[in-house]
Motif scaffolding. Sequence first.
Motif, PDB file in Angstrom:
ATOM      1  N   LEU A 197       0.831  -1.210   0.000  1.00  9.16           N
ATOM      2  CA  LEU A 197       0.000   0.000   0.000  1.00  9.16           C
ATOM      3  C   LEU A 197       0.866   1.261   0.000  1.00  9.16           C
ATOM      4  O   LEU A 197       0.369   2.350   0.242  1.00  9.16           O
ATOM      5  CB  LEU A 197      -0.919   0.016   1.232  1.00  9.16           C
ATOM      6  CG  LEU A 197      -1.914  -1.132   1.352  1.00  9.16           C
ATOM      7  CD1 LEU A 197      -2.748  -0.982   2.626  1.00  9.16           C
ATOM      8  CD2 LEU A 197      -2.827  -1.196   0.131  1.00  9.16           C
ATOM      9  N   LEU A 221       1.297   2.845  -4.637  1.00  8.09           N
ATOM     10  CA  LEU A 221       0.115   2.479  -5.425  1.00  8.09           C
ATOM     11  C   LEU A 221      -0.123   3.440  -6.587  1.00  8.09           C
ATOM     12  O   LEU A 221       0.086   4.648  -6.455  1.00  8.09           O
ATOM     13  CB  LEU A 221      -1.132   2.480  -4.540  1.00  8.09           C
ATOM     14  CG  LEU A 221      -1.350   1.280  -3.632  1.00  8.09           C
ATOM     15  CD1 LEU A 221      -2.627   1.485  -2.804  1.00  8.09           C
ATOM     16  CD2 LEU A 221      -1.442  -0.019  -4.425  1.00  8.09           C
ATOM     17  N   SER A 222      -0.599   2.867  -7.685  1.00  8.90           N
ATOM     18  CA  SER A 222      -1.121   3.650  -8.809  1.00  8.90           C
ATOM     19  C   SER A 222      -2.634   3.443  -8.765  1.00  8.90           C
ATOM     20  O   SER A 222      -3.149   2.468  -9.302  1.00  8.90           O
ATOM     21  CB  SER A 222      -0.554   3.140 -10.135  1.00  8.90           C
ATOM     22  OG  SER A 222       0.866   3.099 -10.085  1.00  8.90           O
ATOM     23  N   VAL A 223      -3.322   4.348  -8.109  1.00 10.98           N
ATOM     24  CA  VAL A 223      -4.734   4.106  -7.801  1.00 10.98           C
ATOM     25  C   VAL A 223      -5.615   4.444  -9.000  1.00 10.98           C
ATOM     26  O   VAL A 223      -5.594   5.572  -9.509  1.00 10.98           O
ATOM     27  CB  VAL A 223      -5.172   4.921  -6.569  1.00 10.98           C
ATOM     28  CG1 VAL A 223      -6.658   4.710  -6.296  1.00 10.98           C
ATOM     29  CG2 VAL A 223      -4.347   4.511  -5.351  1.00 10.98           C
ATOM     30  N   ASP A 224      -6.405   3.460  -9.403  1.00 12.33           N
ATOM     31  CA  ASP A 224      -7.361   3.640 -10.497  1.00 12.33           C
ATOM     32  C   ASP A 224      -8.565   4.436  -9.988  1.00 12.33           C
ATOM     33  O   ASP A 224      -9.145   4.091  -8.962  1.00 12.33           O
ATOM     34  CB  ASP A 224      -7.813   2.265 -10.991  1.00 12.33           C
ATOM     35  CG  ASP A 224      -8.995   2.363 -11.934  1.00 12.33           C
ATOM     36  OD1 ASP A 224      -8.980   3.244 -12.809  1.00 12.33           O
ATOM     37  OD2 ASP A 224      -9.941   1.555 -11.787  1.00 12.33           O
ATOM     38  N   SER A 225      -8.931   5.492 -10.715  1.00 12.83           N
ATOM     39  CA  SER A 225     -10.129   6.262 -10.354  1.00 12.83           C
ATOM     40  C   SER A 225     -11.121   6.307 -11.510  1.00 12.83           C
ATOM     41  O   SER A 225     -12.000   7.167 -11.547  1.00 12.83           O
ATOM     42  CB  SER A 225      -9.747   7.681  -9.920  1.00 12.83           C
ATOM     43  OG  SER A 225      -9.014   8.333 -10.944  1.00 12.83           O
ATOM     44  N   ALA A 276      -0.586   5.029   0.230  1.00  9.47           N
ATOM     45  CA  ALA A 276      -1.966   5.140   0.716  1.00  9.47           C
ATOM     46  C   ALA A 276      -2.016   4.974   2.232  1.00  9.47           C
ATOM     47  O   ALA A 276      -3.068   5.131   2.841  1.00  9.47           O
ATOM     48  CB  ALA A 276      -2.858   4.100   0.034  1.00  9.47           C
ATOM     49  N   THR A 294      -5.556   9.533  -0.997  1.00  6.92           N
ATOM     50  CA  THR A 294      -5.178   8.401  -1.858  1.00  6.92           C
ATOM     51  C   THR A 294      -5.873   7.128  -1.363  1.00  6.92           C
ATOM     52  O   THR A 294      -6.418   6.351  -2.149  1.00  6.92           O
ATOM     53  CB  THR A 294      -3.650   8.227  -1.843  1.00  6.92           C
ATOM     54  OG1 THR A 294      -3.044   9.415  -2.365  1.00  6.92           O
ATOM     55  CG2 THR A 294      -3.219   7.024  -2.664  1.00  6.92           C
ATOM     56  N   HIS A 348      -8.544   4.547  -3.108  1.00  6.61           N
ATOM     57  CA  HIS A 348      -8.202   3.120  -3.179  1.00  6.61           C
ATOM     58  C   HIS A 348      -9.298   2.260  -2.536  1.00  6.61           C
ATOM     59  O   HIS A 348      -9.624   1.185  -3.053  1.00  6.61           O
ATOM     60  CB  HIS A 348      -6.851   2.860  -2.505  1.00  6.61           C
ATOM     61  CG  HIS A 348      -6.334   1.484  -2.761  1.00  6.61           C
ATOM     62  ND1 HIS A 348      -5.988   0.615  -1.761  1.00  6.61           N
ATOM     63  CD2 HIS A 348      -6.123   0.814  -3.933  1.00  6.61           C
ATOM     64  CE1 HIS A 348      -5.590  -0.532  -2.295  1.00  6.61           C
ATOM     65  NE2 HIS A 348      -5.648  -0.430  -3.603  1.00  6.61           N
ATOM     66  N   SER A 377     -11.902   1.822  -5.094  1.00  2.51           N
ATOM     67  CA  SER A 377     -11.461   1.038  -6.267  1.00  2.51           C
ATOM     68  C   SER A 377     -11.454  -0.451  -5.935  1.00  2.51           C
ATOM     69  O   SER A 377     -11.779  -1.287  -6.779  1.00  2.51           O
ATOM     70  CB  SER A 377     -10.084   1.507  -6.743  1.00  2.51           C
ATOM     71  OG  SER A 377      -9.037   0.971  -5.965  1.00  2.51           O
ATOM     72  N   THR A 426      -2.162  -1.963 -10.551  1.00  2.38           N
ATOM     73  CA  THR A 426      -2.204  -0.854  -9.590  1.00  2.38           C
ATOM     74  C   THR A 426      -0.996  -0.846  -8.653  1.00  2.38           C
ATOM     75  O   THR A 426      -0.891   0.044  -7.810  1.00  2.38           O
ATOM     76  CB  THR A 426      -3.475  -0.924  -8.720  1.00  2.38           C
ATOM     77  OG1 THR A 426      -3.414  -2.090  -7.877  1.00  2.38           O
ATOM     78  CG2 THR A 426      -4.729  -0.976  -9.573  1.00  2.38           C
ATOM     79  N   LEU A 474      -0.431  -3.184  -6.414  1.00  3.30           N
ATOM     80  CA  LEU A 474      -0.789  -3.803  -5.130  1.00  3.30           C
ATOM     81  C   LEU A 474       0.131  -4.965  -4.777  1.00  3.30           C
ATOM     82  O   LEU A 474       0.307  -5.280  -3.604  1.00  3.30           O
ATOM     83  CB  LEU A 474      -2.249  -4.286  -5.190  1.00  3.30           C
ATOM     84  CG  LEU A 474      -2.884  -4.734  -3.879  1.00  3.30           C
ATOM     85  CD1 LEU A 474      -3.006  -3.564  -2.892  1.00  3.30           C
ATOM     86  CD2 LEU A 474      -4.251  -5.368  -4.121  1.00  3.30           C
TER      87      LEU A 474
END
Length: 379
Positions: free
Chosen positions: A170, A173-177, A209, A229, A233, A236, A353, A355
């Motif tokens: 965590l 992270l490349s958080v998808d929105s 995050a 963030t 997450h 998502s 992402t 993770l």
Amino acid sequence: MTSRETEIGRDAHDITTGEPATAGCSASAGRRGLLQGIGMAGAALTAGLLPGAPAARAAPRPAKPTHGDIDLLRFVAWAELIESDLWQQYAELGGLATGSPNPYQAALDRLDGDSGQYITSNTTDELSHAAFLNAYLASIGAEPVDLDRFRTLPSSQASGAQQNGRLTNLMQLSVDSSWYTRYRSPSSPDFGATYPQALPQLAAGQYPAIPRNDADFEPADHIQAIANTAAFHFASIEQGGTSLYASFAQHASSAEALEILLGIGGDEVAHFVEWVDFAGNAVQKPVAPLTDPTNGLHFPNFVNGGGQLLQPNLIFPIPCSFISENLPLCAVIRPISPHDFTAVGVVDYLTSTGLFIGQSTDFTIFAMQLATAADRARR
Ligand SMILES: [Fe+2]
Ligand SMILES: [Fe+2]
């Protein structure tokens, strides 16, 4: 379930004024062709409904899980162990606090004063999902899913974090929105529509995050950006669970597997809607606009700034195309098509992402084995 950019629902209607909506999605040729084919075959189908014609009947459901059901349940057990691991990390640092809240908890509280309870409750739910599924599998003589050998990733060094090996990362992270715009659009990914990231910067970079150590507790705008963030997450993850259970349910053969998938899936929906509201508070006053002074991560104020696709208080799914574009728009889970939503896609999505940054090749191979088996399940 891969995050996509560029195309969006083309005819976004104004849900706040109640103007009639047009079905604005782009349909996949395959789906459209299938529906047209059904239309051409309509006379033949209708004939089956006429008096005296033999009625079409679905095969009765077996009472107990089939091999395919077990593959579906083993994959969701894997997913629940992943959820449990990441939520446990959130709960240790951002869950219910005894004593005064740490700066991460205070930042989460700025998004909702009940954040600690919500994070702790979500974590409790995931642990219950994982424990139930594995116990259920064992009870019917099927093999439970054990990921303990993969608990190798480092814990946060921030005060409050337990020092255990983790399954998930965590801290990069490349958080998808894209879920944010998808659920506010009248189009559907099941008809080929794709969606822009609400926060492209968050999806393109790598951001923590959770606080990585006590140094991340300040300055205030830095720890708030970490909390923001996390907020995106949370949603998502839970939208993924929502679609996973809804699509898997359509492949379940037995009544009992269906009951399990619908029962747990409903709880994922409950989580998702709360986090939609929560994330919306990260992109409006008084929290936003906000820029992390350490890395430039920016959270704009979306109120009055981006139309319906970014409107924070549209927390319920906007009606969208469903089953056929010839039918009225309907407020539903999306994606939900069992033809397009796959377990392999879930593993790919989560991997994309970040993770699983630091996980072994064996981890990926095992996840893909479970996913591939689940994707073969058919009612
Ligand atoms: Fe869950
Ligand atoms: Fe969940």
